[in-house]
Design a protein around this motif. Sequence first.
Motif, PDB file in Angstrom:
ATOM      1  N   GLY A  82       0.763  -1.174  -0.199  1.00  0.00           N
ATOM      2  CA  GLY A  82       0.025   0.007   0.190  1.00  0.00           C
ATOM      3  C   GLY A  82       0.757   1.151  -0.059  1.00  0.00           C
ATOM      4  N   GLY A  83       2.158   1.243  -0.667  1.00  0.00           N
ATOM      5  CA  GLY A  83       3.057   2.375  -0.797  1.00  0.00           C
ATOM      6  C   GLY A  83       3.744   2.725   0.638  1.00  0.00           C
ATOM      7  N   ARG A  84       3.783   1.640   1.533  1.00  0.00           N
ATOM      8  CA  ARG A  84       4.503   2.038   2.480  1.00  0.00           C
ATOM      9  C   ARG A  84       5.943   1.701   2.607  1.00  0.00           C
ATOM     10  N   GLY A  85       6.421   1.240   1.432  1.00  0.00           N
ATOM     11  CA  GLY A  85       7.912   0.953   1.172  1.00  0.00           C
ATOM     12  C   GLY A  85       8.466   2.133   0.924  1.00  0.00           C
ATOM     13  N   TRP A  86       7.944   3.361   0.550  1.00  0.00           N
ATOM     14  CA  TRP A  86       8.453   4.759   0.331  1.00  0.00           C
ATOM     15  C   TRP A  86       8.201   5.578   1.298  1.00  0.00           C
ATOM     16  N   PRO A  87       8.783   6.639   1.453  1.00  0.00           N
ATOM     17  CA  PRO A  87       8.086   7.781   2.476  1.00  0.00           C
ATOM     18  C   PRO A  87       6.848   8.655   1.858  1.00  0.00           C
ATOM     19  N   ALA A  88       5.836   8.855   2.492  1.00  0.00           N
ATOM     20  CA  ALA A  88       4.792   9.532   1.818  1.00  0.00           C
ATOM     21  C   ALA A  88       5.130  11.026   1.243  1.00  0.00           C
ATOM     22  N   ASP A  89       6.026  11.743   2.008  1.00  0.00           N
ATOM     23  CA  ASP A  89       6.316  12.928   1.375  1.00  0.00           C
ATOM     24  C   ASP A  89       7.202  12.943   0.154  1.00  0.00           C
ATOM     25  N   PRO A  90       6.568  13.638  -1.098  1.00  0.00           N
ATOM     26  CA  PRO A  90       7.240  13.484  -2.039  1.00  0.00           C
ATOM     27  C   PRO A  90       8.564  13.783  -2.218  1.00  0.00           C
ATOM     28  N   ALA A  91       9.160  14.910  -1.584  1.00  0.00           N
ATOM     29  CA  ALA A  91      10.509  15.208  -1.380  1.00  0.00           C
ATOM     30  C   ALA A  91      11.458  14.086  -0.810  1.00  0.00           C
ATOM     31  N   GLN A  92      10.836  13.533   0.318  1.00  0.00           N
ATOM     32  CA  GLN A  92      11.543  12.408   0.918  1.00  0.00           C
ATOM     33  C   GLN A  92      11.523  11.194   0.149  1.00  0.00           C
ATOM     34  N   ARG A  93      10.402  10.942  -0.459  1.00  0.00           N
ATOM     35  CA  ARG A  93      10.285   9.875  -1.394  1.00  0.00           C
ATOM     36  C   ARG A  93      11.359   9.853  -2.657  1.00  0.00           C
ATOM     37  N   ALA A  94      11.599  11.107  -3.185  1.00  0.00           N
ATOM     38  CA  ALA A  94      12.680  11.318  -4.285  1.00  0.00           C
ATOM     39  C   ALA A  94      14.087  10.984  -3.713  1.00  0.00           C
ATOM     40  N   LEU A  95      14.457  11.486  -2.425  1.00  0.00           N
ATOM     41  CA  LEU A  95      15.525  11.145  -1.882  1.00  0.00           C
ATOM     42  C   LEU A  95      16.035   9.817  -1.500  1.00  0.00           C
ATOM     43  N   ALA A  96      15.001   9.277  -1.004  1.00  0.00           N
ATOM     44  CA  ALA A  96      14.941   7.565  -0.619  1.00  0.00           C
ATOM     45  C   ALA A  96      15.165   7.034  -2.263  1.00  0.00           C
ATOM     46  N   ARG A  97      14.571   7.199  -2.888  1.00  0.00           N
ATOM     47  CA  ARG A  97      14.670   6.541  -4.307  1.00  0.00           C
ATOM     48  C   ARG A  97      16.340   7.041  -4.823  1.00  0.00           C
ATOM     49  N   ALA A  98      16.921   8.022  -4.540  1.00  0.00           N
ATOM     50  CA  ALA A  98      18.284   8.390  -4.973  1.00  0.00           C
ATOM     51  C   ALA A  98      19.075   7.710  -4.268  1.00  0.00           C
ATOM     52  N   ALA A  99      18.808   7.614  -3.201  1.00  0.00           N
ATOM     53  CA  ALA A  99      19.765   6.636  -2.331  1.00  0.00           C
ATOM     54  C   ALA A  99      19.794   5.093  -2.792  1.00  0.00           C
ATOM     55  N   ALA A 100      18.358   4.585  -2.830  1.00  0.00           N
ATOM     56  CA  ALA A 100      18.374   3.169  -3.122  1.00  0.00           C
ATOM     57  C   ALA A 100      18.963   3.048  -4.682  1.00  0.00           C
ATOM     58  N   ALA A 101      18.695   3.825  -5.521  1.00  0.00           N
ATOM     59  CA  ALA A 101      19.364   3.626  -6.827  1.00  0.00           C
ATOM     60  C   ALA A 101      21.009   3.882  -6.901  1.00  0.00           C
ATOM     61  N   GLU A 102      21.314   4.827  -5.959  1.00  0.00           N
ATOM     62  CA  GLU A 102      22.817   4.904  -5.700  1.00  0.00           C
ATOM     63  C   GLU A 102      23.606   3.468  -5.081  1.00  0.00           C
ATOM     64  N   MET A 103      22.804   2.871  -4.439  1.00  0.00           N
ATOM     65  CA  MET A 103      23.147   1.506  -3.770  1.00  0.00           C
ATOM     66  C   MET A 103      23.038   0.560  -4.959  1.00  0.00           C
ATOM     67  N   HIS A 104      21.976   0.452  -5.799  1.00  0.00           N
ATOM     68  CA  HIS A 104      21.538  -0.373  -6.775  1.00  0.00           C
ATOM     69  C   HIS A 104      22.713  -0.387  -7.792  1.00  0.00           C
ATOM     70  N   SER A 105      23.286   0.775  -8.049  1.00  0.00           N
ATOM     71  CA  SER A 105      24.420   0.797  -9.294  1.00  0.00           C
ATOM     72  C   SER A 105      25.838   1.117  -8.811  1.00  0.00           C
ATOM     73  N   GLY A 106      26.011   1.375  -7.604  1.00  0.00           N
ATOM     74  CA  GLY A 106      27.299   1.793  -7.437  1.00  0.00           C
ATOM     75  C   GLY A 106      28.041   1.140  -6.459  1.00  0.00           C
ATOM     76  N   PHE A 107      29.135   1.729  -5.790  1.00  0.00           N
ATOM     77  CA  PHE A 107      30.026   0.866  -4.804  1.00  0.00           C
ATOM     78  C   PHE A 107      30.655  -0.385  -5.331  1.00  0.00           C
ATOM     79  N   THR A 108      31.283  -0.226  -6.504  1.00  0.00           N
ATOM     80  CA  THR A 108      31.550  -1.333  -7.062  1.00  0.00           C
ATOM     81  C   THR A 108      32.939  -2.009  -6.356  1.00  0.00           C
TER      82      THR A 108
END
Length: 222
Positions: A82-108
């Motif tokens: 029901g959407g609980r995996g990301w923050p409800a606030d749009p700005a926080q949600r964008a930051l959370a997605r950026a951090a998750a994407a950095e982990m997903h593709s980085g830190f080789t």
Amino acid sequence: MDRPVLVIGNKNYSSWSLRPWLLLRHFGVDFDEVRLALGSPGFASQVLQYSPTGKVPALHDGALQLWDSLAICEYANERWLGGRGWPADPAQRALARAAAAEMHSGFTALRTQLPMNSRRQPDGYHWDAAAQADIARIQALWTTLRRQQGAGGDYLFGPFGIVDAMFAPVAVRFDGYGVAVEGAAADYCQRLLALPALREWRQAAALETEGYAATDALRKPL
């Protein structure tokens, strides 16, 4: 209705499998688990029955087949959380997605030199400057997010979510390789390790008997 099926690798070694497994288990999603031993003689033929890439994790939900950890988490968020995996606030949600994407593709360098090994105990093994730079970036990110966004809970954006699941294998790595972690980052790392679902995963990993030679060989030079 048939339950979804999550196909994973060894719990001791498969960091990518841990991420969606942890999210589903933490939020109480009812699913069946298929575990395939990475590097075993039958792995290559077995995994292709579930994943077109020949890699784990993979999720089957009825006719739908997904083969990427973050995509599985995103689907789970819409399908069961029901959407609980990301923050409800749009700005926080964008930051959370950026951090998750950095982990997903980085830190080789971190991935290569400190591979997932849940049973591992610190023994003086060390890594190079590139991996240390990854470690420093992760700690800085954790510290910033906890201080600026973490009000109302114990995790990066308060309540546990997808971004925390993405970083959970890093906490296991830091623990097993004896990485020095300080301040807010250390507190966050310990909260991840204390998460009941992560403790359950590591307890199961401790009972596995398979080895993965390249990872197991990483020890302090004699």
